[in-house]
Structures are given as C-alpha cells and as structure tokens.
Design an enzyme around this catalytic site. Structure first.
Site: not given
Ligand code: G6P
Length: 609
Positions: A2, A27, A75, A101-102, A481, A485, A488, A504, A604
């Site tokens: 949010c 975000r 959100w 937010n929250g 990673e 990527k 997502e 395994h 985000k």
């Molecule tokens: C969200 C973002 C990721 C990020 C993660 C941790 O899931 O989409 O890209 O790695 O949060 O966020 P931070 O701001 O703590 O690195």
C-alpha cells in the site's frame, strides 16, 4: 505494498495526489482512491484497478476542487480488492476520511464493539474501524480523538487522516509502517516513500514509531503518543527525479539492469582509498570483530539470496561461522544470539516489516546490527548500529536487480575490510580480490553489451513450462536468484537446487524437454557440477549452461547452449553471473507479455507480515 500520499497547500490537491500515486505504483497495488475536502465536505473517489482508471473517474466528475487531500494505493489484505474496500475509508457521517498502510490486528473486536453501538460498516477492511472509531471518539478535538484511537488499536500502521471539521490540516501517525513528511514553500506533503514527493520537495523528515504529525499549508507539528511536542531532524534527499523515470527504456527493470555498472561503481569507489577498503561509516573495533562468535545474516527475498552468497564469501574471508536466516523465520525460531553475534541485515527498502522485526529481536537478544540498505533514512537504517548504504538510486521495478548487485558489492567490501582488521587474509589475496572488485563495473558493461544473445536464448526457451536452476556453492546462490527472477516476473514454475542435491528427489521431475539452467562457473566445484549436468542431460533435459569464458568449451561439450561471463575472482562470481540470469528472466517475461515492472500479487516494499 500500500502507498499513501497526502497534500495540504494552496494548489488543487487532486492532480498532485494522482501524480504521487503514480509514483507509488511500483510498490504493488490492486486498487486506489483519493479523498479531497471541498465546500464543507469530503469527496471520495476510489476504484479497483489501476491509477489510470481512478484518474478517469476523477475527470468524469469534472476533477476535484480543494487544496487538501489524501490518496492511497491498496494491496489487499483484509477483504478482496474491490471499489468498496479501497481506501480512503470514511466514517459513517462522512466527516472523517482515513488512509492506512499496515494491519489493525484487533479490528474484529473493535468492529464488533462499534456495531453494538449501532455503527454500520461499509467495507470488509480492518482500516474502516479506524475511521469509525475516530468518529466515535471525536468531540470537537481531532488530535484528542486520534490519540484515543491509537491507544485502542493494535498492529502496524501508517495513517493519514482528514476531517471535514478541521479542513486546513492533515493528521499523520505511524507505528511499524513508514511515513515521511515533506516540507515546501506554502505546502506540506506526506507519503509512504520519498519517490512520491521528490517532484515537490527534497526536504523531508521520517516519522518514528508512536509519533503523530499535524500538517497545515504553513506549519508542521510532530508529537509523541502523549501529544508532547517532538523536534524532528530534517533530511535532504538527493535522488534525481529522472532516476525514477524510464528514460527511454520499455521497462524500469531493463533500465535498472543496465544501470548496474554505474550502481556498483558508485557503491564501491568512494570506499576504496589508496589500495584499501575504508568503511568510514562503521565503528566496530578490532577487538569486537575478533571476539565475534558468529555472523547472522537476516533478510527476505532477493536480499536473502545476497545473504546466501554472502555466507560463502564471508566464511571464506573471515573464517567465522555465518548463518543465513529468512527474517520471517528468525523471529520465531528462538535464535541463538549473544553480544558476540553480529547481525548483518540486508534490505533494499529498509522497511520490510519482517526484516525490521527480526532486527529488533536480534538487538533485544544482544547482537549488534550492521545493515546494508538502499533507502537513506529508512527505518532499518535508522535502527542499526552501523549502516552501509548501497548507492543504487531509486529502484522502481518490483523485481530487484541493481539493488541486489550493489548489496553483493557491499558484502565484498565488508569481507575485505573485516578480513584486514581480523588478520584473516594475506596481503596478496587481499590485493587480488580488491583489484577484481574494482574491475566489476567494466566487466558488467561487457556482459550487458551481449544481451541480444540472451534475448535469443529466451526466444528459444520461453515456452518451457518448468525450469530448474542447478549449481553448487556460489553458483547455487546465484541459481536461487535466477529462479526467483524468472518465476516472479514470467509466472513460469521454476526451482533452484544445489546440483548435488538433485538426485535426492527432484531429478524424478526431469524428463525429455525439461529446461535446466546449469550454473557452472565456480572452479573449485566445476567437475562435480558438470557430473550433475551430465545426469540431467542423459535424462533428456534441455540444458542452458552459464559459466566463465575459460570454461566455455568444457561446458559447451555437454549442454545445448552456453552463456559466459568474464573470469573474475571466484568469490565475486555472483556479481557477474546474476546479470545473464536477470536478462533471461526479463526477456522470457517479455515474450509472455507480462506486466514486468508490476508482477501480479507482488509488492516492492512488503510492510505487512
Ligand atoms: C519484496 C521485493 C523483493 C525484495 C524483498 C525484500 O518481495 O519484491 O524484490 O527482495 O521484498 O525487500 P527488501 O526491501 O527488504 O530488500
């Protein structure tokens, strides 16, 4: 997650609010709304869907007049994404509007109480209880009602409040959810992050937990939870507005991938002087570092993957045990932490709620906290004993790229600096690693100039429904990673496995045509990794290999296609290998026509648990 924006000043508020919401789009959100005071009352426009739809509805109403208002991107947590569940929420008499937010954890109990007094709720949200409770407590003194509400609600919140009886002021309050105030000439703004306000002002302050702010066009007062005045320090934000714009690229993600050489350069260069790493920002004594029993890395998402790579790097350089924990697990696993534990907290936003809560828990247990953060002045940065900023600039695409790369670079700087202090690295090795680190920006440029090759491979492989990333050691960390990527942003199923672990269980999923991305750049385990590649190949997998240039022909003999990165110091391999993985994910998502910068369901900055 949010987003909040608020404006009080002399200009028409609605366009400023809508522009602020556009800047917060990155975000992640599913609905949006604005509330503006005009002509004795509060007008609210809100809708499920994109800001564009909201802007259109505002326009259809002939625009909204009024010079004070609040905006919100939601959100969904409590209650599905819908027009009625969108914020702002107004109290039953329509006189008080709230954005939040929250999560209000005790909302059900408050809702029941208010219903018993005859209040009828319009939405299913936790936020609406704040608006209704404000009306319940309001007896002509808004601040008094706000403090009563804040003492009654539990959970996390950043709140923006507008009351038709006090139409010259906004009220803001925060606990565990970020909120900043921006100062201008004849106006004030409030927002959940600086990107929403830098167009208007660079002078900001960050509200701390428990604080309440009262903003008019010309004044700003900040109070603690008992309404005692608080002096706030103002900070200047030097992010360029252009950094938060696409600058000719189709997507922020590609722009940010391309910015990595500069971001890494900006992050390492100021910290290298006369052939040595100098971390002026830190005040950890030699005796403290030598006395450490363990380093506990705490993070979420891609930052956690940086932590996975950091474990290999820091254990190699410092010869101290390094444990890596997902922040959401750390808090509830009764972690073994003492005064001789250094908690290394990694976060791009500096606001991820799980990471912040884990930081507080680590501190409570006696650890000192060193954080790696991108957003200057964010809560995690402010609550750490030491902070090393990544100079990546604003990162807008939800899927992180340049923040990941700069976090890795900071880990390498920490490894070098601490190893020197602790005497765990010989001079020659130190010099070789430092030189390799300084070469990274130019090597990153080189990888990026060959991105068409990756685009071509993405066009071959984009239709595979399931992808496995395998590798050992640092290759495994990069595989984690690469897999994240891909899934997502393209919504393809993908998994990362330590190559040796495949047999395994997971190897049963490999069948003719399964796509395996084999990361095989790590020299010390190269042969072992290649044995695992042969195993998947002989079960019919299509294999895309990733390795360093000198090993290209060895890998090429086994796999279908080989991507290479230049050779570097083995500990720096992730910094280079991750870039083809980012580009591969990007181009696959492009082929699928996905909303790359704003993938479905993702946010985000994750500010709820
Ligand atoms: C969200 C973002 C990721 C990020 C993660 C941790 O899931 O989409 O890209 O790695 O949060 O966020 P931070 O701001 O703590 O690195």
């Amino acid at each position: 997650m949010c987003g909040i924006v608020g404006y009080v000043g002399r200009e028409t508020a609605a366009p400023i609010l809508l522009e602020g919401l556009r800047r917060l789009e990155y975000r992640g959100y599913d609905s949006a709304g604005v509330a503006v005071y005009n002509d004795g009352g509060i007008q609210v426009v809100k809708t499920k869907g994109r800001i564009q739809a909201l802007a259109q509805q505002v326009e259809e109403r002939g625009g909204l007049a009024g010079t004070i208002g609040l905006g919100h991107t939601r959100w969904a947590t409590h209650g599905a994404p819908s027009d009625v569940n969108s914020h702002p929420h107004v109290s039953a008499n329509g006189r008080i509007a709230v954005v939040h937010n929250g999560i209000i954890e005790n909302y059900a109990e408050i809702r029941e109480f208010l219903q018993s007094t005859g209040v009828r709720f319009a939405s299913e949200t936790d936020t609406e209880v704040v608006a209704q409770l404000l009306e319940y407590y309001y007896r002509g003194n808004l601040l008094d009602a706000v403090t009563k509400v804040l003492h009654r609600i539990q959970g996390a919140y950043a709140l923006g409040i507008l009351c038709a009886d006090c139409p010259d002021r906004l009220i803001a309050a925060r606990k565990d959810s970020p909120l900043i105030l921006g100062f201008g000439d004849g106006f004030h703004v409030l927002a959940s992050d600086v990107t929403a306000v830098i167009e208007h002002t660079r002078e900001v302050c960050y509200l701390d937990d428990g604080e309440i702010a009262e903003l008019t066009a010309d004044h700003c007062w900040v109070y603690d939870a008992y309404l005692r005045p608080v002096e706030k320090e103002r900070r200047h934000v030097d992010w360029e507005i252009s950094a938060a714009e696409k600058g000719g690229y189709e997507h922020f993600m590609l722009k940010e991938i391309m910015e990595q050489p500069k971001a890494v350069h900006d992050t390492i260069t100021p910290r290298i002087r006369d052939g040595a790493v100098v971390l002026d920002e830190l005040e950890f004594s030699t005796s403290y570092l030598k006395s450490l029993e363990k380093i506990y890395i705490i993070a979420c998402g891609s930052s956690y993957h940086v932590g996975m790579a950091a474990k290999y790097v820091l254990e190699a350089l410092l010869r101290k045990p390094v444990e890596v924990a997902l922040a959401s697990e750390f808090r509830y696993c009764n972690p073994i932490v003492s005064e001789r534990t250094l908690a290394l907290v990694i976060s791009q936003s500096g606001e991820t709620i799980d990471t912040l809560a884990a930081l507080r828990e680590a501190k409570r247990l006696g650890a000192r906290v060193l954080s790696i953060v991108n957003v200057v002045g964010s809560t995690i940065a402010r609550e750490s004993d030491g902070v090393l900023y990544t100079w990546a600039g604003p990162e807008i695409a939800v899927a992180t790229t340049k923040a990941y790369s700069t976090q890795l670079a900071v880990v390498d700087l920490i490894g070098l600096a601490f190893a020197k202090t602790m005497g765990t690295l010989g001079d020659e090795e130190y010099k070789a690693l430092l030189e390799a680190l300084e070469r990274l920006p130019q090597q990153l440029e080189e990888i990026l100039t060959h991105r068409e090759q990756i685009q071509y491979l993405a066009s071959i492989y984009f239709n595979h429904p399931s992808v496995f990333f395998i590798g050992r050691n640092l290759d495994y960390a990069v595989g984690l990673e690469g897999s994240l990527k891909l899934k997502e942003i393209s919504y393809l199923h993908s998994e990362a496995y330590a190559a040796g672990e495949l047999k395994h269980g997971t190897i049963s999923l490999i069948e003719p045509g399964t796509l395996v991305v084999a990361l095989a750049g790590c020299r010390p385990v190269f042969e072992k990794t290649m044995s695992n590649v042969v195993e998947v190949k002989s079960r019919g997998a299509d294999v895309l290999g990733l390795t360093i240039a000198p090993l290209e022909s060895a890998v090429g003999k086994v796999v279908d296609y080989t991507l290479t990165v230049p050779e570097t110091h083995p500990l720096l391999l992730p910094s280079l290998e991750v870039v083809p993985m980012q580009l591969f994910a990007y181009y696959v998502a492009l082929m699928h026509g996905c909303d790359i910068d704003k993938p479905r369901n993702l946010a985000k900055s994750v500010t709820v648990e």
